[in-house]
Design a protein around this motif. Structure first.
Motif, PDB file in Angstrom:
ATOM      1  N   UNK A   1       0.818  -1.206   0.000  1.00 27.33           N
ATOM      2  CA  UNK A   1       0.000   0.000   0.000  1.00 27.33           C
ATOM      3  C   UNK A   1       0.850   1.254   0.000  1.00 27.33           C
ATOM      4  N   UNK A   2       2.168   1.089  -0.009  1.00 31.38           N
ATOM      5  CA  UNK A   2       3.063   2.235   0.039  1.00 31.38           C
ATOM      6  C   UNK A   2       3.452   2.551   1.462  1.00 31.38           C
ATOM      7  N   UNK A   3       2.929   1.787   2.434  1.00 28.73           N
ATOM      8  CA  UNK A   3       3.297   1.986   3.824  1.00 28.73           C
ATOM      9  C   UNK A   3       3.960   0.723   4.323  1.00 28.73           C
ATOM     10  N   UNK A   4       4.302   0.684   5.601  1.00 25.08           N
ATOM     11  CA  UNK A   4       5.024  -0.461   6.152  1.00 25.08           C
ATOM     12  C   UNK A   4       4.235  -1.754   6.014  1.00 25.08           C
ATOM     13  N   UNK A   5       4.932  -2.815   5.675  1.00 30.18           N
ATOM     14  CA  UNK A   5       4.296  -4.122   5.592  1.00 30.18           C
ATOM     15  C   UNK A   5       4.158  -4.669   7.005  1.00 30.18           C
ATOM     16  N   UNK A   6       2.929  -5.005   7.371  1.00 35.31           N
ATOM     17  CA  UNK A   6       2.689  -5.401   8.748  1.00 35.31           C
ATOM     18  C   UNK A   6       1.863  -6.659   8.822  1.00 35.31           C
ATOM     19  N   UNK A   7       2.171  -7.491   9.794  1.00 34.01           N
ATOM     20  CA  UNK A   7       1.408  -8.724   9.969  1.00 34.01           C
ATOM     21  C   UNK A   7      -0.036  -8.444  10.327  1.00 34.01           C
ATOM     22  N   UNK A   8      -0.294  -7.295  10.956  1.00 34.60           N
ATOM     23  CA  UNK A   8      -1.650  -6.998  11.401  1.00 34.60           C
ATOM     24  C   UNK A   8      -2.465  -6.264  10.356  1.00 34.60           C
ATOM     25  N   UNK A   9      -1.865  -5.931   9.212  1.00 38.52           N
ATOM     26  CA  UNK A   9      -2.595  -5.228   8.162  1.00 38.52           C
ATOM     27  C   UNK A   9      -2.664  -6.105   6.934  1.00 38.52           C
ATOM     28  N   UNK A  10      -3.829  -6.708   6.744  1.00 41.30           N
ATOM     29  CA  UNK A  10      -3.997  -7.757   5.752  1.00 41.30           C
ATOM     30  C   UNK A  10      -3.627  -7.317   4.350  1.00 41.30           C
ATOM     31  N   UNK A  11      -4.017  -6.072   3.993  1.00 42.03           N
ATOM     32  CA  UNK A  11      -3.809  -5.646   2.617  1.00 42.03           C
ATOM     33  C   UNK A  11      -2.383  -5.169   2.346  1.00 42.03           C
ATOM     34  N   UNK A  12      -1.550  -5.040   3.399  1.00 45.28           N
ATOM     35  CA  UNK A  12      -0.208  -4.502   3.201  1.00 45.28           C
ATOM     36  C   UNK A  12       0.810  -5.594   2.936  1.00 45.28           C
ATOM     37  N   UNK A  13       0.413  -6.849   2.999  1.00 47.06           N
ATOM     38  CA  UNK A  13       1.399  -7.922   2.970  1.00 47.06           C
ATOM     39  C   UNK A  13       0.904  -9.097   2.143  1.00 47.06           C
ATOM     40  N   UNK A  14       1.852  -9.918   1.754  1.00 44.81           N
ATOM     41  CA  UNK A  14       1.538 -11.194   1.120  1.00 44.81           C
ATOM     42  C   UNK A  14       2.021 -12.283   2.062  1.00 44.81           C
ATOM     43  N   UNK A  15       1.096 -13.093   2.539  1.00 46.66           N
ATOM     44  CA  UNK A  15       1.442 -14.172   3.456  1.00 46.66           C
ATOM     45  C   UNK A  15       2.240 -15.247   2.733  1.00 46.66           C
ATOM     46  N   UNK A  16       3.055 -15.957   3.482  1.00 47.85           N
ATOM     47  CA  UNK A  16       3.838 -17.043   2.906  1.00 47.85           C
ATOM     48  C   UNK A  16       2.958 -18.178   2.400  1.00 47.85           C
ATOM     49  N   UNK A  17       1.753 -18.292   2.949  1.00 43.94           N
ATOM     50  CA  UNK A  17       0.847 -19.366   2.541  1.00 43.94           C
ATOM     51  C   UNK A  17      -0.300 -18.867   1.679  1.00 43.94           C
ATOM     52  N   UNK A  18      -0.238 -17.616   1.251  1.00 47.25           N
ATOM     53  CA  UNK A  18      -1.287 -17.099   0.363  1.00 47.25           C
ATOM     54  C   UNK A  18      -1.359 -17.918  -0.926  1.00 47.25           C
TER      55      UNK A  18
END
Length: 570
Positions: free
Chosen positions: A257-274
């Protein structure tokens, strides 16, 4: 450490969470590029130092590291708080750990379970053991996928030594020396910041400092966001009679999203199991303006994850747009994107292919019944979990049953109004274009003409509900809802809700205690999900937006309005 490494390696949603001993990955790893065939024993102390420190943003205590390398191998530890699920940003610290091992370092990975609990109870006590097991399995899978030999690593759990009599006494000794100001300042970029902080958050930095002594290491590795914890350790450990350690810091990386990738922010990250479908969907929504290389999470993935791990990057595209091209230098990719020789769509599609290649071995490992069971136990569906055995629902929910309404089902985001004008066919309606972190602004129709001036709305940061079914309003489709506080009466008063200062378009807004749930793709209008949840959205006497007395938050703080105490939200 990282979350103590958790935003992330954690600079925006392509930003990584950090691992300072306890934040999400905030670390950035570089490609292992020492000479092939050269073993650690054949490297000189100077060569080892260069390998250990390359691509780091900062090193505190360089001379101490050099001195140790003249005498023996360096002992390093990296910690990660076992909170949210690790995501692809964790490949950054993993790659650097590979560098340490190639340089002959003795490396310890700490699963900081106690820190996960102390950080505003990000991990419930009853789930600590399960999450440690999950982290151990997934991080080992990541290391195996990039060729790191596990036999050269030591894995340890925080509660294996942090509950001992000696450690506990040192916590008390340290607490008699560290001021509240220093403890709060040290944890400012790592510990979750809330209006009324818990005492546990003040203990966190001190414990991370003590870990250096109890793990018997020469240096701690983490993200640069942990620098204040590192300097606290350097200041206070000698006061306890312990040696001052060195500190190795990776830079921060932005997220999708242009901001920090965070475990608590679903749209900011790609999970390893996605799944491949989830990877496609998240990349499609990612911030990636043509020619813009600033805060570009997709481009950051290429620089800090794909290039370090693969050594090259391939752009796949139609021959009429230049055809396929293999890059061996990131600067060429950056220059071509800045010059609009690479289209955002082609960049996203190529990153999608590379990411899926990286993730596939991890997905396959976690298809086993045992690891599936572990995943579900460590991260239970909050919409189906009983709280405290009393039948109350816990935080979360990704679209559960109709009677299991969780506010995390709402896709509320920070938006910025980029244009506003009167509706051509309705004097009481505005027609707004609102940037919500997607490639194009959304069209929103709102009935605010009688309450807010056009000038006050232009360029304003607002809150937008993004997963309602689009609806035509006087002939123009409204693709979202601008959320406002209101008080009925004569006259009726209405104010748009205000996100914290500095918030970026696309940042997800969550309810306190419900940070882990997924939003519905689209809210089912027949089930009245929004209407039922909206009934409990209120403004407190302090002008803070709440759902059932729980605050609405972004990573920068709480949602507010200017004056409408006790108002409704709609």
């Amino acid at each position: 450490m990282d979350h103590r490494a958790v935003a992330a390696a954690d600079a925006t949603c392509c930003q990584l969470h950090s691992a300072g001993c306890f934040s999400p990955p905030r670390l950035i790893l570089r490609a292992p590029v020492h000479r092939p065939g050269i073993m650690a024993g054949q490297l000189s102390p100077e060569e080892k130092f260069n390998l250990i420190t390359r691509n780091l943003q900062e090193v505190l205590g360089e001379e101490k590291v050099k001195q140790v390398l003249q005498e023996r191998e360096l002992k390093v530890y990296w910690g990660t708080a076992t909170t949210g699920k690790p995501h692809v940003a964790y490949f950054v610290p993993m790659s650097k750990i590979a560098d340490f091992l190639r340089a002959g370092c003795e490396v310890t990975i700490l699963f900081a379970d106690l820190h996960a609990y102390l950080d505003n109870m990000k991990a419930p006590w009853e789930l600590l053991e399960l999450r440690v097991k999950y982290y151990e399995q997934v991080i080992k899978a990541m290391l195996e996928s990039i060729g790191v030999p596990l036999e050269k690593l030591r894995f340890i759990k925080g509660t294996d030594f942090q509950l001992s009599r000696e450690y506990t006494l040192d916590v008390y000794r340290l607490s008699s020396m560290v001021t509240e100001h220093d403890a709060k300042k040290a944890g400012a970029e790592v510990v979750k910041q809330v209006e009324h902080p818990l005492l546990s958050g003040l203990l966190y930095p001190g414990l991370q400092a003590l870990d250096e002594e109890y793990l018997k290491v020469d240096a701690q590795f983490g993200g640069v966001d942990q620098r204040k914890i590192f300097t606290l350790a350097e200041k206070y450990l000698p006061s306890l009679g312990y040696a001052k350690r060195s500190h190795l810091m990776n830079p921060m990386v932005p997220g999708l999203t242009g901001a920090k990738m965070s475990s608590s922010e679903e749209e900011s990250k790609i999970d390893l199991l996605d799944s491949k479908e989830d990877v496609k969907k998240k990349l499609k929504k990612a911030f990636c303006e043509p020619g813009n290389t600033d805060n570009n999470g997709v481009l950051s993935f290429v620089k800090y994850v794909l290039f370090p791990l693969q050594g090259e990057f391939s752009i796949k595209r139609d021959p009429k747009w230049g055809g396929d091209k293999v890059y061996t230098d990131f600067k060429e990719v950056e220059d071509d994107f800045r010059g609009e020789m690479i289209h955002p769509g082609d960049l996203k599609a190529s990153v999608e292919v590379a990411l899926n290649q990286l993730l596939e071995p991890i997905r396959k490992k976690f298809q086993s019944p045992e690891l599936r069971k572990l995943t579900n136990a460590a991260y239970p569906d909050p919409s189906k979990t009983k709280a405290g055995g009393k039948g109350a629902k816990t935080a979360g929910g990704g679209g559960g049953d109709d009677d299991e309404l969780a506010p995390s089902r709402l896709d509320i985001r920070v938006g910025k109004i980029v244009s506003v004008e009167k509706h051509p066919d309705a004097d009481s309606l505005y027609l707004e274009k609102i940037d919500v972190g997607e490639p194009e602004p959304r069209t929103v129709v709102s009935g605010l003409v009688a309450y807010v001036s056009q000038e006050d709305l232009q360029d304003r940061a607002v809150l937008v509900l993004c997963n309602l079914k689009p609806q035509k309003m006087r002939g123009i489709e409204s693709q979202a809802m601008l959320l406002c506080a209101s008080i009925e009466g004569e006259p009726r008063r209405v104010e748009p809700l205000d996100p914290p200062e500095g918030s970026s378009p696309g940042e997800r807004v969550l309810v306190e205690g419900y940070e882990s749930g997924k939003a519905d793709e689209k809210l089912n209008p027949k089930k009245k999900v929004w209407e039922k949840l909206q009934a409990d959205l209120k403004i407190s006497d302090e002008c803070v937006a709440q759902w059932k007395d729980r605050k609405l938050l972004t990573k920068l703080g709480q949602i507010t309005c200017k004056t409408l105490k006790g108002g409704n939200i709609s």
